[in-house]
Design a protein around this motif. Structure first.
Motif, mmCIF file in Angstrom:
data_model
loop_
_atom_site.group_PDB
_atom_site.id
_atom_site.type_symbol
_atom_site.label_atom_id
_atom_site.label_comp_id
_atom_site.label_asym_id
_atom_site.label_seq_id
_atom_site.Cartn_x
_atom_site.Cartn_y
_atom_site.Cartn_z
ATOM 1 N N VAL A 186 -8.892 4.990 4.513
ATOM 2 C CA VAL A 186 -9.827 3.980 3.712
ATOM 3 C C VAL A 186 -9.880 2.591 4.537
ATOM 4 N N ALA A 187 -9.313 2.350 5.473
ATOM 5 C CA ALA A 187 -9.690 1.276 6.367
ATOM 6 C C ALA A 187 -10.730 1.403 6.955
ATOM 7 N N ALA A 188 -11.062 2.781 7.528
ATOM 8 C CA ALA A 188 -12.337 3.131 8.129
ATOM 9 C C ALA A 188 -13.528 3.674 7.340
ATOM 10 N N THR A 189 -13.208 4.334 6.160
ATOM 11 C CA THR A 189 -14.208 4.870 5.319
ATOM 12 C C THR A 189 -14.708 4.076 4.183
ATOM 13 N N MET A 190 -13.723 3.206 3.518
ATOM 14 C CA MET A 190 -14.117 2.283 2.847
ATOM 15 C C MET A 190 -13.450 1.180 2.469
ATOM 16 N N PRO A 191 -13.671 -0.017 3.614
ATOM 17 C CA PRO A 191 -12.822 -1.164 3.865
ATOM 18 C C PRO A 191 -12.468 -1.968 2.652
ATOM 19 N N PRO A 192 -13.743 -2.248 2.011
ATOM 20 C CA PRO A 192 -13.426 -3.030 0.586
ATOM 21 C C PRO A 192 -12.400 -2.544 -0.325
ATOM 22 N N LEU A 193 -12.100 -1.375 -0.329
ATOM 23 C CA LEU A 193 -11.168 -0.769 -1.122
ATOM 24 C C LEU A 193 -9.572 -1.499 -0.733
ATOM 25 N N LEU A 194 -9.461 -1.841 0.523
ATOM 26 C CA LEU A 194 -8.089 -2.482 1.024
ATOM 27 C C LEU A 194 -7.567 -3.403 0.132
ATOM 28 N N SER A 195 -8.386 -4.266 -0.465
ATOM 29 C CA SER A 195 -8.013 -5.297 -1.502
ATOM 30 C C SER A 195 -7.327 -4.912 -2.490
ATOM 31 N N HIS A 196 -7.459 -3.478 -2.881
ATOM 32 C CA HIS A 196 -7.025 -3.056 -3.966
ATOM 33 C C HIS A 196 -5.414 -2.779 -3.586
ATOM 34 N N LEU A 197 -5.257 -2.570 -2.228
ATOM 35 C CA LEU A 197 -3.735 -1.884 -1.709
ATOM 36 C C LEU A 197 -2.989 -3.346 -1.425
ATOM 37 N N ALA A 198 -3.632 -4.530 -1.514
ATOM 38 C CA ALA A 198 -2.878 -5.537 -1.028
ATOM 39 C C ALA A 198 -1.492 -5.585 -1.771
ATOM 40 N N GLY A 199 -1.525 -5.695 -2.954
ATOM 41 C CA GLY A 199 -0.286 -5.842 -3.967
ATOM 42 C C GLY A 199 0.813 -4.937 -3.343
ATOM 43 N N ALA A 200 0.485 -3.488 -3.057
ATOM 44 C CA ALA A 200 1.652 -2.691 -2.636
ATOM 45 C C ALA A 200 2.178 -2.891 -1.244
ATOM 46 N N ARG A 201 1.205 -3.679 -0.470
ATOM 47 C CA ARG A 201 1.639 -3.951 0.946
ATOM 48 C C ARG A 201 2.479 -5.319 0.672
ATOM 49 N N ALA A 202 2.137 -6.179 0.013
ATOM 50 C CA ALA A 202 3.143 -7.277 -0.244
ATOM 51 C C ALA A 202 4.416 -6.797 -0.731
ATOM 52 N N ALA A 203 4.425 -5.737 -1.547
ATOM 53 C CA ALA A 203 5.858 -5.382 -2.060
ATOM 54 C C ALA A 203 6.248 -4.114 -0.975
ATOM 55 N N GLY A 204 5.801 -4.033 0.230
ATOM 56 C CA GLY A 204 6.423 -3.346 1.073
ATOM 57 C C GLY A 204 6.272 -1.631 0.689
ATOM 58 N N GLY A 205 5.188 -1.320 -0.211
ATOM 59 C CA GLY A 205 5.217 0.080 -0.740
ATOM 60 C C GLY A 205 4.036 0.818 -0.497
ATOM 61 N N LEU A 206 3.269 0.452 0.585
ATOM 62 C CA LEU A 206 2.145 1.432 0.896
ATOM 63 C C LEU A 206 2.787 2.141 1.942
ATOM 64 N N ILE A 207 2.630 3.634 1.778
ATOM 65 C CA ILE A 207 3.100 4.664 2.524
ATOM 66 C C ILE A 207 1.941 5.845 2.635
ATOM 67 N N VAL A 208 1.786 5.638 3.999
ATOM 68 C CA VAL A 208 0.537 6.414 4.278
ATOM 69 C C VAL A 208 0.896 7.658 5.120
ATOM 70 N N VAL A 209 0.351 8.817 4.779
ATOM 71 C CA VAL A 209 0.511 10.113 5.474
ATOM 72 C C VAL A 209 -0.502 10.471 6.121
ATOM 73 N N ASP A 210 -0.315 10.765 7.420
ATOM 74 C CA ASP A 210 -1.651 11.073 8.262
ATOM 75 C C ASP A 210 -1.070 11.544 9.607
ATOM 76 N N PRO A 211 -1.492 12.649 10.095
ATOM 77 C CA PRO A 211 -1.177 12.874 11.598
ATOM 78 C C PRO A 211 -1.416 11.905 12.577
ATOM 79 N N ARG A 212 -2.546 11.155 12.225
ATOM 80 C CA ARG A 212 -2.845 9.950 13.292
ATOM 81 C C ARG A 212 -2.276 8.513 12.817
ATOM 82 N N ARG A 213 -2.151 7.878 13.588
ATOM 83 C CA ARG A 213 -1.873 6.407 13.196
ATOM 84 C C ARG A 213 -3.222 5.806 12.956
ATOM 85 N N SER A 214 -3.659 5.881 12.051
ATOM 86 C CA SER A 214 -5.252 5.552 11.696
ATOM 87 C C SER A 214 -5.193 3.997 11.475
ATOM 88 N N GLN A 215 -6.358 3.483 11.359
ATOM 89 C CA GLN A 215 -6.351 1.971 10.965
ATOM 90 C C GLN A 215 -5.564 1.763 9.510
#
Ligand code: SF4
Length: 738
Positions: A186-215
Motif C-alpha cells: 500500500v505504500a506504493a499503491t495507495m499511500p494515503p491509506l498509510l495514515s490508517h496503519l499508524a496506530g498499529a505501527r505505533a503499537a509495534g503491530g504492523l506485520i507485513v507478508v511479502d516476498p519482497r521487502r517492499s516499501q
C-alpha cells in the motif's frame, strides 16, 4: 499518434467540483477548480474525506494532466486498408451495428463478446451488463476485475456469503493494535491509506507478508512490527501454519467458533499436519517468528487481517484468501467492533464494478444469472422475458482464449480495459485480437488495445462526467463533472443507448446517469448488493451532510457501514470454515532456448528465477493513462527488473544494465535495478509497460479453477544479461506484442 484536436478548455464551467481521484479504490477525495491559466484545465486539491484525510499520491496530484493531453481522442476512428482514419459518429456506430448484426446472424449471439473494466462507474458497468444480455443476447461478458478481485471475492462469498472488500469503514483500522497485511504494497499503491496503519505501527503491530521487502514492509522497521518474507507461492502454507499454532496453542476463540461458524472440526484436521517446523521448511520463515506472529494476532484487542493481490493472483488464490479468512475466524475477528478481516480492492471501482452485471455469472445487485428468481427479478425491471436472457458466460482468461477461434468470439467490444497489456500471455491476447472480425474499443486515448481496433470510439473521462463509484470499503460515492467534455466526445451511456436502438433492442436505455442509477437501484433491490435506497440526489445530500452510504442500502435503511456484527450472509447466519490444502503443481519447464527464435548475446550466464509482477507508485494498471502524464513518466519512464545484488553478480549484471527476462511465452527487456529488498530466487517486474517491456508477455493464461483469477505472481523465467548495447538494444527490440 494524435487524433483530432486537443480538448477545448473554453467549455469549462466556472464552479469548483468536489469529486474523487480517477485511479484506485481508495477513491481519495479532491476538489477540481477551473484553472484557465494552468497547464491543465482544472487545479487539483486534496479534500478531507475519511479514506484519504486530504492526502493524495502522485497519481492523484497529476490526474488533471490527461484532461489536456494532446493524445486525447476527439473523433471516432475506423480502420480502412490497415490504418485508422477519422470518421463521423454515425458512420462508426453504423459500422459497428451492421457488423454485429451480420456476425450474430451467421454465428449466433455468443460470437459477440464484451469486455468491461473495474474503473467504469456503477452506471456504465450496469448498462454494459444489460447491453450484453438484452441488446446483444450474449453470455460472453467479463471484465478486467477478474484479474484483480475474483479470488478474494470467491473466498468471501463462500465463507461469509457476501463479497464486500472491507466489511467495515477503512477508518476502523486507526484503532488497530495489530494488522496482518498479506501481499499488499500500500505504500506504493495507495499511500494515503498509510495514515490508517499508524496506530498499529505505533503499537509495534504492523506485520507485513511479502516476498519482497517492499516499501510497506520497510514500515515495519524500528520496532513497528515484523516482515515475513515467504518463498513465492507459499502464502497458503504460511496461513495454514499460523492457524495450526492458534489452534494448538489454545489461542482460538472457542465461543465465537461455536456460536458463529460451522466446520471447525474439519478445519482442525486440515491444519494438523502443518506444524511450525514443516511450515518453516516450505516458506523459509523461522519457527520463532511464526509463533510470535500467531500469538500477537491472538492478543485479543484490535486485530485485523487484510489481503491483497500478492497472495491472491495465484492458481490457488481463492484457497489462500480462504485460509486467511479461516485464520481470522479462528481468532474470532470478523464482525467484532474492534477487529476484522478484509481485502484491499485495487481498481477505482473494483468493488462496484463487480456488483452490477459485468461478471460472466452475474446480474445487477450481485444476483446470480443462473438463479431463476434472480433472472425473473431483473428481467421484470428490464421489461423482458427472463427466458430471453442468456446464461452464465466464461471468465476473462477463458474469454480471451476464444478470440478468433472457430466457434469462439468473432467480435469484441472493450470498455475501460487495455487487455493487450493487462491480460496474461500478452502475445496470445494480441494474436486473438488481431484474429477478430470486429474489435471495438471505447477509450479517451489510443491505448495499446485501441491501436489494434477496427473502430475506436472517443469517450468522456472522469472529470467530465457524473456517476457513482463504490470504494474498497463498500461506500458509494459521487463522481462529479468539473468541466465539459471536448466536442466530439460521447459518454459510454450514450454510445450503448445508440447501439441498442440500432440493434432494435427491447427495454429502456436512459443516458442520464441519475436515471441509469435509478434503474440500477431498482434492479438491485433484494439482491446481496442492494442499492435500492439510494439515488444521486440522496447521495449528494449525504455528501453535503458528511453522511456515508455503505451497501447493502435497501430502501428505508441507512445503509450498512459494518457487516457481520450479528450474522453472516449465509441463510443460517454462520460463517463457513472451508478446509484448504496446497495443490500439486505441474512445475513449469521454461524454454532453455531463446524464445521465438530471437537471437541473444547473453552467453551461458543465466538463472532460473521466479517472476513476481506488481505496481509502482507512479503508474496505474496497464499504464494507458499514467504513461501519458509527463511527471509520472519522467519519474518512472520504463520497466526495471529488480534483482538481488548477489544474483546479479553471479550473472555479471550491474545496476542499470539491460537484462533479458524470458520463458517459452516471451521475452522482456528491462534495466536491472539491484536491491536487497528482493529474494535471491526472485525477479520483480512492474506490469505497467508496453511493447518489449510488457511483463505479461511472460505470464501464463492459467487461472484459479474457482475464481478464474490468472496467476500473475508466480512465473518461472530465465534471467540473463542482455548484452551491453544499452539504449540501442532497447530501440532494436522487436515491438511486442506482435
Ligand atoms: Fe488516492 Fe489511489 Fe488516487 Fe493515489 S491513486 S490519489 S491513493 S485514489
Amino acid at each position: 499518434m494524435t487524433i483530432g484536436s486537443p480538448p477545448s478548455t473554453a467549455l469549462a464551467p466556472p464552479a469548483a467540483a468536489d469529486t474523487h481521484c480517477p485511479y484506485c479504490a481508495l477513491q481519495c477525495a479532491m476538489t477540481l477548480t477551473p484553472d484557465p491559466a494552468g497547464s491543465a484545465p482544472v487545479r487539483v486539491e486534496g479534500r478531507m474525506f475519511p479514506t484519504n484525510r486530504g492526502g493524495l499520491c502522485k497519481k492523484g496530484w497529476t490526474s488533471a494532466a490527461l484532461l489536456a493531453s494532446p493524445e486525447r481522442l476527439t473523433t471516432p476512428l475506423i480502420r480502412d486498408a490497415g490504418a485508422l482514419r477519422p470518421a463521423s459518429w454515425d458512420e462508426a456506430l453504423e459500422r459497428i451495428a451492421s457488423s454485429l448484426r451480420a456476425i450474430r446472424a451467421a454465428d449466433g449471439p455468443d460470437a459477440v463478446a464484451v469486455f468491461g473494466g473495474g474503473g467504469l462507474t456503477n452506471e456504465k458497468a450496469y448498462l454494459l451488463g444489460k447491453f450484453a444480455r438484452v441488446a446483444l443476447g450474449t453470455s460472453r461478458i467479463d471484465y478486467n476485475g477478474r484479474f484483480c478481485m475474483s479470488s478474494a471475492a470467491a473466498a468471501g462469498n463462500r465463507a461469509f456469503g457476501i463479497d464486500r472488500g472491507l466489511p467495515f469503514p477503512v477508518s476502523d483500522l486507526d484503532d488497530a493494535d495489530t494488522i496482518l497485511l498479506l501481499g499488499s504494497n500500500v505504500a506504493a499503491t495507495m499511500p494515503p491509506l498509510l495514515s490508517h496503519l499508524a496506530g498499529a505501527r505505533a503499537a509495534g503491530g504492523l506485520i507485513v507478508v511479502d516476498p519482497r521487502r517492499s516499501q510497506t514492509a520497510e514500515l515495519t522497521a524500528d520496532g513497528a512490527g515484523a516482515h515475513l518474507q515467504p518463498a513465492p507461492g507459499t502464502d497458503l502454507v504460511l496461513l495454514l501454519g499460523l492457524t495450526h499454532i492458534v489452534l494448538a496453542d489454545g489461542l482460538a476463540d472457542r465461543d465465537y467458533l461455536d456460536e458463529r461458524t460451522v466446520g471447525v472440526d474439519a478445519l482442525r484436521r486440515s491444519v494438523a499436519s502443518w506444524w511450525p517446523e514443516r511450515v518453516q521448511s516450505a516458506t523459509g520463515i523461522p519457527v520463532a517468528l511464526l509463533r510470535t506472529t500467531a500469538h500477537r494476532l491472538a492478543r485479543g484487542r484490535g486485530t485485523y487481517i487484510l489481503t491483497g493481490r500478492g497472495v491472491e493472483q495465484h492458481v490457488d488464490g481463492t484457497d489462500t484468501a480462504t485460509a486467511a479468512i479461516n485464520l481470522a475466524l479462528v481468532l474470532g475477528l470478523p464482525g467484532r467492533p474492534d477487529s476484522g478481516y478484509g481485502t484491499l480492492t485495487g481498481q477505482g471501482n473494483g468493488q462496484g464494478g463487480r456488483e452490477h452485471g459485468q461478471k460472466s455469472d452475474q446480474l445487477p445487485g450481485y444476483r446470480k444469472i443462473a438463479d431463476p428468481a434472480d433472472r425473473a427479478a431483473v428481467a421484470a425491471v428490464w421489461g423482458v422475458d427472463p427466458d430471453t436472457l442468456p446464461g452464465s458466460g466464461v471468465p476473462a482468461v477463458q474469454l480471451l482464449g476464444m478470440l478468433g477461434e472457430p466457434g469462439g468470439v468473432r467480435a469484441l467490444l472493450v470498455h475501460g480495459a487495455n487487455v493487450v497489456i493487462s491480460g496474461p500471455d500478452a502475445h496470445a491476447v494480441a494474436a486473438g485480437l488481431r484474429a477478430l472480425d470486429l474489435l471495438v474499443v471505447c477509450d479517451f486515448v489510443l491505448s495499446d488495445t485501441a491501436a489494434l481496433a477496427d473502430v475506436v470510439l472517443p469517450v468522456t473521462q472522469w472529470a467530465e462526467e457524473e456517476g457513482t463509484l463504490t470504494t474498497l470499503e463498500g461506500r458509494i460515492i459521487r463522481r462529479r463533472r468539473a468541466l465539459a467534455p471536448p466536442s466530439g466526445v460521447r459518454s459510454e451511456l450514450e454510445i450503448l443507448a445508440d447501439l441498442a436502438a440500432r440493434l432494435d433492442a427491447p427495454s429502456e436505455w436512459p443516458t442520464d446517469p441519475a436515471l441509469v442509477f435509478a434503474e440500477l437501484a431498482r434492479a438491485s433491490a433484494g439482491g446481496i448488493a442492494d442499492y435500492s435506497g439510494l439515488s444521486h440526489a440522496l447521495l449528494d445530500a449525504q455528501l453535503a451532510a458528511g453522511v456515508a452510504a455503505h451497501w447493502p442500502y435497501p430502501a428505508g435503511s441507512d445503509g450498512t457501514p459494518r457487516l457481520f456484527a450479528e450474522r453472516f450472509a449465509h441463510p443460517d447466519g454462520r460463517a463457513r470454515l472451508v478446509p484448504v490444502q496446497p495443490r500439486e503443481r505441474d512445475p513449469e519447464a521454461p524454454d532453455e532456448e531463446p524464445p521465438h527464435g530471437a537471437a541473444t548475446d547473453e552467453g551461458a550466464q543465466s538463472a532460473l528465477l521466479t517472476l513476481i509482477t506488481g505496481r509502482l507508485l507512479e503508474h496505474y494498471q496497464s499504464g494507458a493513462q499514467t504513461r501519458r502524464v509527463a511527471e509520472l513518466t519522467d519519474a518512472q519512464p520504463r520497466a526495471r527488473a529488480e534483482l538481488h545484488p548477489a544474483t546479479a553478480a553471479r550473472l555479471g549484471i550491474a545496476d542499470g544494465d539491460p537484462v533479458a527476462v524470458r520463458n517459452a511465452r516471451g521475452r522482456v527487456i528491462a534495466d536491472a535495478l539491484l536491491t536487497e529488498r528482493i529474494r535471491l530466487d526472485t525477479v520483480f517486474l512492474p506490469f505497467h509497460f508496453a511493447d518489449a517491456e510488457c511483463a505479461n508477455l511472460l505470464t501464463a493464461a492459467v487461472a484459479d479453477p474457482i475464481s478464474g483469477m490468472p496467476e500473475f505472481k508466480r512465473t518461472t523465467v530465465v534471467v540473463a544479461a542482455e548484452g551491453r548495447q544499452g539504449a540501442g538494444a532497447r530501440a532494436g527490440a522487436a515491438r511486442v506484442p506482435a
